[in-house]
Design a protein around this motif. Structure first.
Motif, PDB file in Angstrom:
ATOM      1  N   TRP A 220       0.737  -0.886  -0.129  1.00 21.59           N
ATOM      2  CA  TRP A 220       0.050   0.480  -0.406  1.00 21.59           C
ATOM      3  C   TRP A 220       0.684   1.206  -0.148  1.00 21.59           C
ATOM      4  CZ3 TRP A 220      -0.540   3.840   4.316  1.00 21.59           C
ATOM      5  CH2 TRP A 220      -2.134   4.714   4.004  1.00 21.59           C
ATOM      6  N   TYR A 221       2.098   1.498   0.830  1.00 18.04           N
ATOM      7  CA  TYR A 221       3.158   2.752   1.196  1.00 18.04           C
ATOM      8  C   TYR A 221       3.632   2.863  -0.126  1.00 18.04           C
ATOM      9  CZ  TYR A 221       1.913   4.129   5.683  1.00 18.04           C
ATOM     10  OH  TYR A 221       1.508   4.385   7.453  1.00 18.04           O
ATOM     11  N   GLU A 297      10.422   3.908 -10.288  1.00 16.74           N
ATOM     12  CA  GLU A 297       9.872   2.283  -9.280  1.00 16.74           C
ATOM     13  C   GLU A 297      10.293   1.875  -8.468  1.00 16.74           C
ATOM     14  OE1 GLU A 297       6.395   1.672 -13.198  1.00 16.74           O
ATOM     15  OE2 GLU A 297       7.177   0.640 -12.307  1.00 16.74           O
ATOM     16  N   ARG A 298      11.618   2.009  -9.459  1.00 19.27           N
ATOM     17  CA  ARG A 298      12.690   0.914  -7.971  1.00 19.27           C
ATOM     18  C   ARG A 298      13.248   1.816  -6.767  1.00 19.27           C
ATOM     19  NH1 ARG A 298      16.567  -2.194 -12.930  1.00 19.27           N
ATOM     20  NH2 ARG A 298      15.328  -2.662 -13.918  1.00 19.27           N
ATOM     21  N   GLN A 299      13.209   3.128  -6.911  1.00 21.15           N
ATOM     22  CA  GLN A 299      13.514   4.026  -5.980  1.00 21.15           C
ATOM     23  C   GLN A 299      13.055   4.327  -4.987  1.00 21.15           C
ATOM     24  OE1 GLN A 299      14.976   7.288  -8.026  1.00 21.15           O
ATOM     25  NE2 GLN A 299      17.048   6.596  -8.859  1.00 21.15           N
ATOM     26  N   CYS A 300      11.824   4.267  -5.688  1.00 22.30           N
ATOM     27  CA  CYS A 300       9.945   3.958  -5.228  1.00 22.30           C
ATOM     28  C   CYS A 300      10.089   2.946  -3.994  1.00 22.30           C
ATOM     29  CB  CYS A 300       9.275   4.274  -5.230  1.00 22.30           C
ATOM     30  SG  CYS A 300       7.458   4.699  -4.380  1.00 22.30           S
ATOM     31  N   ASP A 305      11.155   0.023   1.671  1.00 19.92           N
ATOM     32  CA  ASP A 305      11.459  -0.977   1.982  1.00 19.92           C
ATOM     33  C   ASP A 305      12.278  -0.373   3.182  1.00 19.92           C
ATOM     34  OD1 ASP A 305      11.817  -3.773   2.315  1.00 19.92           O
ATOM     35  OD2 ASP A 305      13.901  -2.905   1.696  1.00 19.92           O
ATOM     36  N   LYS A 306      12.743   0.680   2.991  1.00 19.65           N
ATOM     37  CA  LYS A 306      14.052   1.012   3.704  1.00 19.65           C
ATOM     38  C   LYS A 306      13.457   1.857   4.864  1.00 19.65           C
ATOM     39  CE  LYS A 306      18.159   4.274   4.863  1.00 19.65           C
ATOM     40  NZ  LYS A 306      19.740   4.729   3.301  1.00 19.65           N
ATOM     41  N   HIS A 307      12.213   2.332   5.074  1.00 19.10           N
ATOM     42  CA  HIS A 307      11.603   3.351   6.067  1.00 19.10           C
ATOM     43  C   HIS A 307      11.009   2.359   7.181  1.00 19.10           C
ATOM     44  CE1 HIS A 307       9.725   7.077   7.023  1.00 19.10           C
ATOM     45  NE2 HIS A 307       8.799   6.292   7.536  1.00 19.10           N
ATOM     46  N   ILE A 316       4.001  -0.805  12.372  1.00 17.74           N
ATOM     47  CA  ILE A 316       3.600  -0.409  10.843  1.00 17.74           C
ATOM     48  C   ILE A 316       1.643  -0.830  10.771  1.00 17.74           C
ATOM     49  CG2 ILE A 316       3.328  -2.902   9.011  1.00 17.74           C
ATOM     50  CD1 ILE A 316       4.717  -1.406   7.381  1.00 17.74           C
ATOM     51  N   SER A 317       1.442  -1.498  11.568  1.00 21.95           N
ATOM     52  CA  SER A 317      -0.100  -1.102  10.786  1.00 21.95           C
ATOM     53  C   SER A 317      -0.891   0.072  11.707  1.00 21.95           C
ATOM     54  CB  SER A 317      -0.555  -2.874  12.030  1.00 21.95           C
ATOM     55  OG  SER A 317      -2.182  -2.895  11.742  1.00 21.95           O
ATOM     56  N   ARG A 318       0.127  -0.147  12.970  1.00 21.55           N
ATOM     57  CA  ARG A 318      -0.858   0.693  13.829  1.00 21.55           C
ATOM     58  C   ARG A 318      -0.291   2.231  13.317  1.00 21.55           C
ATOM     59  NH1 ARG A 318       0.981  -2.172  18.500  1.00 21.55           N
ATOM     60  NH2 ARG A 318       2.852  -1.084  18.148  1.00 21.55           N
ATOM     61  N   TYR A 319       0.963   2.201  12.719  1.00 22.14           N
ATOM     62  CA  TYR A 319       1.533   3.646  11.939  1.00 22.14           C
ATOM     63  C   TYR A 319       0.618   3.714  10.632  1.00 22.14           C
ATOM     64  CZ  TYR A 319       5.379   6.296   9.772  1.00 22.14           C
ATOM     65  OH  TYR A 319       5.838   7.147   8.506  1.00 22.14           O
TER      66      TYR A 319
END
Length: 345
Positions: A220-221, A297-300, A305-307, A316-319
């Motif tokens: 989703w992100y 798209e790869r950069q995104c 992934d890093k974030h 991440i669910s609460r986020y």
């Protein structure tokens, strides 16, 4: 009439019957094909001395072929190269294909060489684009073919049947996940199965895999962050709001597909045995193919992934629950990409 010069030569003018400077060019002409006038840009020659237009045999044949092509296009008839492609798809010679069709052996050769086919023959050839139709023809007339050719065609048909099934399944999945829509709920893009699969495999490539809850949020992100940057999603996925956060529509079906293809490995992990709380961990069985994604798209993908690399599924669910898109959407409803502008990443 307009004449567009494209060359010059010195040759015998057939009208003057003397050596002249001959201009070579293009001129609009009307040719009669099956009692219908077809306009083409004909290749002609022009003698400035006698001011006459003419064409040699080669140019006349080229002009006729231009008219034939225009006529075929107007009447939705197959072009010669399309007829050849149909035949070559089955690895069969002109002679063998003609025998199966019940045509004269020279007929197919003429069509592939540029002769104008009639509508009845064209319709038969159109049916042969479908391997299932060709199989019926083949089974009915294979006694006309040599044994080695029969085996060769049977092998080719097995591959084409599998290819047809895969193409159908891909289109079905694209419709299933994206509802075949292009609007604010798909990020103004048709669902792209290859891009979506690339993203899922990328997020699941880490040692130890990733929990399904987190995997859905990462997807989703990824789409929403790209929409925030460029105004369009990457995969065209429709996302809905569920109690544990945003998820791709019909995600269970898709994950099951990847597991059944052995692209993803799935393992159940018990978190609370007494309360029977079990989670599903997904691990990529192979390196993700990112060739379907653009550099941006790869950069995104890497940014998302890093974030979230240090956040577990619950975190991440609460986020995601703090996101405007989640808070302004009812459970079970689609999340509009319009909320991407407020994304907290």
């Amino acid at each position: 009439m307009t004449f567009k010069e494209i060359g010059m030569k010195r040759d015998i003018c057939p009208v003057c019957e003397a050596e002249r400077e001959i201009k070579i060019g293009l001129k609009k002409e009307m040719l009669a094909i099956n009692n219908e006038l077809i306009e083409i840009e004909a290749r002609v020659e022009y003698c400035a001395t006698c001011k006459e237009f003419f064409a040699d045999v080669e140019a006349e044949e080229e002009n006729i072929q231009k008219a034939y092509r225009a006529y075929r296009q107007t009447h939705d008839l197959l072009q010669p190269e399309e007829i050849r492609e149909i035949r070559e798809r089955y690895g069969i010679s002109q002679r063998a294909f003609s025998r199966l069709l019940g045509w004269g052996e020279i007929t197919l050769h003429r069509y592939e060489s540029g002769a104008l086919q009639d509508e009845a023959h064209n319709n038969e050839l159109l049916l042969m684009k479908d391997p299932d139709n060709f199989r019926l023809l083949f089974e009915r007339g294979q006694d006309k073919l040599a044994p080695h050719l029969i085996r060769q065609i049977e092998k080719r048909l097995v591959g084409l049947s599998s290819e047809k099934h895969q193409n159908w399944f891909k289109k079905y999945l694209e419709s299933f996940f994206g509802f075949a829509r292009i609007d604010i709920y798909s990020g103004f893009r048709h669902f792209d199965l290859d891009k979506f699969e690339s993203a899922i495999m990328f997020f699941a490539r880490h040692p130890g895999g990733v929990l399904k809850t987190k995997l859905n949020k990462l997807a989703w992100y990824f789409d929403f962050l790209y929409f925030k940057k460029l105004g369009v999603s990457v995969t065209g996925t429709v996302y809905i709001r569920l109690p544990y956060g945003p998820v791709p529509k019909n995600y269970d079906f898709f994950l099951h597909k990847l597991v059944s293809e052995e692209a993803l490995l799935m393992e159940e992990k018990i978190f609370d045995k007494a309360r029977d709380i079990i989670g599903e961990i997904y691990l990529a069985a192979e390196e993700p193919d990112l060739s379907f994604l653009t550099v941006e798209e790869r950069q995104c993908l890497e940014q998302v992934d890093k974030h979230f690399q240090n956040l577990n599924a619950a975190e991440i669910s609460r986020y995601s629950h703090e996101e405007a898109g989640y808070q302004n959407t009812k459970d079970g409803d689609m999340i509009s990409y319009e909320w991407a502008k407020d994304l907290k990443i």
